[in-house]
Design a protein around this motif. Structure first.
Motif, PDB file in Angstrom:
ATOM      1  N   VAL A 179       0.813  -1.223   0.000  1.00 14.76           N
ATOM      2  CA  VAL A 179       0.000   0.000   0.000  1.00 14.76           C
ATOM      3  C   VAL A 179       0.849   1.276   0.000  1.00 14.76           C
ATOM      4  N   LEU A 180       2.154   1.118   0.074  1.00 10.27           N
ATOM      5  CA  LEU A 180       3.068   2.257  -0.009  1.00 10.27           C
ATOM      6  C   LEU A 180       4.079   1.995  -1.117  1.00 10.27           C
ATOM      7  N   GLU A 214       0.909   6.537  -0.999  1.00 14.36           N
ATOM      8  CA  GLU A 214      -0.068   5.488  -0.752  1.00 14.36           C
ATOM      9  C   GLU A 214      -0.779   5.033  -2.031  1.00 14.36           C
ATOM     10  N   ASP A 215      -1.284   3.827  -1.968  1.00 13.65           N
ATOM     11  CA  ASP A 215      -2.250   3.354  -2.955  1.00 13.65           C
ATOM     12  C   ASP A 215      -3.585   3.955  -2.522  1.00 13.65           C
ATOM     13  N   SER A 216      -3.975   5.076  -3.133  1.00 14.05           N
ATOM     14  CA  SER A 216      -5.101   5.873  -2.637  1.00 14.05           C
ATOM     15  C   SER A 216      -6.445   5.155  -2.736  1.00 14.05           C
ATOM     16  N   ASP A 217      -6.531   4.096  -3.521  1.00 12.54           N
ATOM     17  CA  ASP A 217      -7.784   3.343  -3.618  1.00 12.54           C
ATOM     18  C   ASP A 217      -8.040   2.507  -2.372  1.00 12.54           C
ATOM     19  N   ARG A 218      -6.963   2.187  -1.653  1.00 14.46           N
ATOM     20  CA  ARG A 218      -7.102   1.297  -0.502  1.00 14.46           C
ATOM     21  C   ARG A 218      -6.668   1.905   0.812  1.00 14.46           C
ATOM     22  N   ALA A 219      -5.799   2.919   0.769  1.00 16.09           N
ATOM     23  CA  ALA A 219      -5.170   3.375   2.004  1.00 16.09           C
ATOM     24  C   ALA A 219      -5.101   4.896   2.080  1.00 16.09           C
ATOM     25  N   ASP A 220      -5.173   5.396   3.307  1.00 20.16           N
ATOM     26  CA  ASP A 220      -4.979   6.814   3.603  1.00 20.16           C
ATOM     27  C   ASP A 220      -3.536   6.995   4.079  1.00 20.16           C
ATOM     28  N   LEU A 221      -2.799   7.916   3.453  1.00 18.91           N
ATOM     29  CA  LEU A 221      -1.378   8.081   3.772  1.00 18.91           C
ATOM     30  C   LEU A 221      -1.169   8.429   5.243  1.00 18.91           C
ATOM     31  N   LYS A 222      -1.994   9.306   5.789  1.00 18.85           N
ATOM     32  CA  LYS A 222      -1.826   9.707   7.183  1.00 18.85           C
ATOM     33  C   LYS A 222      -2.094   8.534   8.125  1.00 18.85           C
ATOM     34  N   TYR A 223      -3.031   7.671   7.758  1.00 17.07           N
ATOM     35  CA  TYR A 223      -3.276   6.469   8.553  1.00 17.07           C
ATOM     36  C   TYR A 223      -2.025   5.602   8.591  1.00 17.07           C
ATOM     37  N   LEU A 224      -1.410   5.392   7.423  1.00 16.71           N
ATOM     38  CA  LEU A 224      -0.202   4.565   7.360  1.00 16.71           C
ATOM     39  C   LEU A 224       0.929   5.200   8.154  1.00 16.71           C
ATOM     40  N   TYR A 225       1.040   6.525   8.088  1.00 16.18           N
ATOM     41  CA  TYR A 225       2.056   7.253   8.852  1.00 16.18           C
ATOM     42  C   TYR A 225       1.873   7.003  10.350  1.00 16.18           C
ATOM     43  N   HIS A 226       0.632   7.147  10.836  1.00 16.20           N
ATOM     44  CA  HIS A 226       0.380   6.917  12.263  1.00 16.20           C
ATOM     45  C   HIS A 226       0.631   5.460  12.633  1.00 16.20           C
ATOM     46  N   LYS A 227       0.241   4.544  11.763  1.00 19.43           N
ATOM     47  CA  LYS A 227       0.474   3.128  12.046  1.00 19.43           C
ATOM     48  C   LYS A 227       1.976   2.846  12.149  1.00 19.43           C
ATOM     49  N   ALA A 273     -12.923   4.377   5.005  1.00 18.19           N
ATOM     50  CA  ALA A 273     -13.686   5.272   5.878  1.00 18.19           C
ATOM     51  C   ALA A 273     -13.218   5.150   7.333  1.00 18.19           C
ATOM     52  N   THR A 274     -12.934   3.934   7.775  1.00 15.32           N
ATOM     53  CA  THR A 274     -12.440   3.726   9.145  1.00 15.32           C
ATOM     54  C   THR A 274     -11.056   4.342   9.317  1.00 15.32           C
ATOM     55  N   GLN A 275     -10.205   4.161   8.323  1.00 13.53           N
ATOM     56  CA  GLN A 275      -8.875   4.782   8.371  1.00 13.53           C
ATOM     57  C   GLN A 275      -8.990   6.300   8.532  1.00 13.53           C
ATOM     58  N   GLN A 276      -9.849   6.903   7.741  1.00 12.11           N
ATOM     59  CA  GLN A 276      -9.980   8.359   7.763  1.00 12.11           C
ATOM     60  C   GLN A 276     -10.560   8.853   9.089  1.00 12.11           C
ATOM     61  N   ALA A 277     -11.454   8.067   9.704  1.00 12.79           N
ATOM     62  CA  ALA A 277     -11.996   8.425  11.017  1.00 12.79           C
ATOM     63  C   ALA A 277     -10.884   8.407  12.078  1.00 12.79           C
ATOM     64  N   ILE A 278     -10.013   7.415  12.008  1.00 11.42           N
ATOM     65  CA  ILE A 278      -8.880   7.334  12.934  1.00 11.42           C
ATOM     66  C   ILE A 278      -7.957   8.532  12.751  1.00 11.42           C
ATOM     67  N   VAL A 279      -7.706   8.897  11.512  1.00 13.00           N
ATOM     68  CA  VAL A 279      -6.845  10.047  11.216  1.00 13.00           C
ATOM     69  C   VAL A 279      -7.433  11.331  11.785  1.00 13.00           C
ATOM     70  N   ARG A 280      -8.742  11.533  11.622  1.00 12.38           N
ATOM     71  CA  ARG A 280      -9.375  12.749  12.150  1.00 12.38           C
ATOM     72  C   ARG A 280      -9.220  12.840  13.662  1.00 12.38           C
ATOM     73  N   LYS A 281      -9.396  11.719  14.339  1.00 14.83           N
ATOM     74  CA  LYS A 281      -9.262  11.696  15.800  1.00 14.83           C
ATOM     75  C   LYS A 281      -7.831  12.030  16.227  1.00 14.83           C
ATOM     76  N   LEU A 282      -6.870  11.418  15.572  1.00 20.28           N
ATOM     77  CA  LEU A 282      -5.473  11.653  15.932  1.00 20.28           C
ATOM     78  C   LEU A 282      -5.019  13.055  15.541  1.00 20.28           C
ATOM     79  N   ASP A 283      -5.508  13.561  14.426  1.00 13.10           N
ATOM     80  CA  ASP A 283      -5.145  14.916  14.011  1.00 13.10           C
ATOM     81  C   ASP A 283      -5.653  15.956  15.008  1.00 13.10           C
TER      82      ASP A 283
END
Length: 363
Positions: free
Chosen positions: A9-10, A86-99, A129-139
């Motif tokens: 995914v990266l 990121e592979d934008s169809d499957r992953a959010d870059l900021k999510y991968l960064y936090h992971k 959608a779940t990845q992006q929700a996690i990113v919003r919380k952490l941001d």
């Protein structure tokens, strides 16, 4: 939930075309020059060709596995990194960064790691959608940290501005203060560490704090902690310096300063300054030296590592304002430091909150 390898995914790009040609950096230039290591921002360049602008991106140090999330155009210093998208169809870059922040990785060997090992690390990948929700919380939590950090930096700039307002530029001395040699204002003495080797096990591990150049350089002005101690035998070949001593580094880290907040020993790569209280204060000398630090460092002779000697420090010309004015400056700085300490407490709270949310999000 899917389990994927990071490399799925990266996708990486080599940074070769974005490498800066000249290291003649200047803050007045526009384009940041980055490293994936701890220092991150090396300086700014006026080179405007081949600037990386496909941001956001993760810059990844191929040898240390350190990384940063970057959302602005930049150039790089070397090819010792990967640019990760990121592979934008499957992953959010900021999510991968936090992971990636939660990944523990042993990078002790001097080798490139992304292709051979790091990209093969497996991670859970929820839906987008779940990845992006996690990113919003952490941001949101990160913004609290950033606000406190910005406030701390403002207090630091306020202290520097106060010095210039009260005393003028210490290099040009526009207020015409009397100028003396630093040695005339107090006592300058090198630390002591006569035993060789310096790190012999029998010298260490006792109850006497031992300060090294790195402790001074990273003290942010006040030395409040230590990482080593001397034993009774270690103390015999050194000496104890009193609380309030101004420590000045003369090797590796040049002309960095810190005021001791406890009694401690230090080696001969550090000089201790004790002021004549009728003429100056440690705080005034410390701030004066902070303006001269780069000048002193650039003029330092370099063999295996940069260093200066005690004679160079003693011969430095220092403007000497009235002691009453210096004491007033110290009182003002004390008030600023109180407010800065409160901001640092808030930063610590925010960082703990972020760490808890990070663990919760990826557990």
């Amino acid at each position: 939930m899917k389990i994927v390898e990071l490399g799925d995914v990266l996708k990486y790009e080599q940074p070769t075309r974005y490498i800066v040609r000249s290291e003649d950096y200047d803050d007045s230039y526009e384009i940041p020059v980055l490293t994936a290591g701890k220092s991150f921002l090396l300086g700014k360049t006026n080179e405007k060709d081949n600037v990386y602008d496909n941001h956001p991106v993760i810059i990844f140090d191929d040898f240390t596995t350190a990384f940063h999330y970057v959302d602005f155009p930049f150039k790089v210093k070397s090819s010792a990194m990967k640019l990760l998208k990121e592979d934008s169809d499957r992953a959010d870059l900021k999510y991968l960064y936090h992971k990636m922040k939660t990944i523990s990785f042993d990078a002790k060997q001097h080798k490139r790691y992304w292709i051979s090992k790091y990209s093969k690390i497996k991670i859970p990948l929820p839906d987008l959608a779940t990845q992006q929700a996690i990113v919003r919380k952490l941001d949101t939590a990160q913004k609290l940290c950033d606000l406190s950090q910005t406030l701390i930096e403002k207090y630091e700039k306020l202290s520097q501005s106060l010095f210039l307002e009260m005393f003028g530029d210490p290099v040009t001395n526009p207020k015409g203060w009397e100028v003396k040699k630093l040695e005339e204002l107090g006592t300058l003495e090198r630390g002591r560490s006569t035993h060789r080797p310096r790190n012999a096990p029998e010298l260490l591990g006792g109850k006497y704090p031992l300060i090294q150049t790195g402790d001074v350089a990273n003290s942010n002005g006040y030395i409040r902690k230590y990482n080593s101690t001397y034993s009774e035998l270690g103390l015999l070949q050194s000496r104890i310096w009193k609380t309030g001593t101004l420590c000045i580094t003369i090797a590796a880290n040049i002309a960095k300063t810190g005021i001791l907040m406890f009694d401690a020993c230090f080696p001969d790569s550090i000089v201790g300054f004790t002021p004549n209280n009728e003429m100056t204060t440690n705080l005034y000398v410390q701030y004066w030296m902070s303006f001269l630090q780069k000048i002193i460092e650039e003029s330092a002779p370099e063999s295996a590592q940069k260093n200066i000697n005690l004679a160079i420090l003693r011969d430095l010309d220092i403007p000497v304002p009235p002691i009453e004015l210096q004491n007033q400056f110290a009182e003002n700085i004390a008030e600023i430091e109180k407010q800065k300490a409160l901001a640092e407490q808030e930063l610590a709270k925010s960082e703990r909150l972020f760490a808890a949310l990070l663990q919760e999000s990826f557990s």
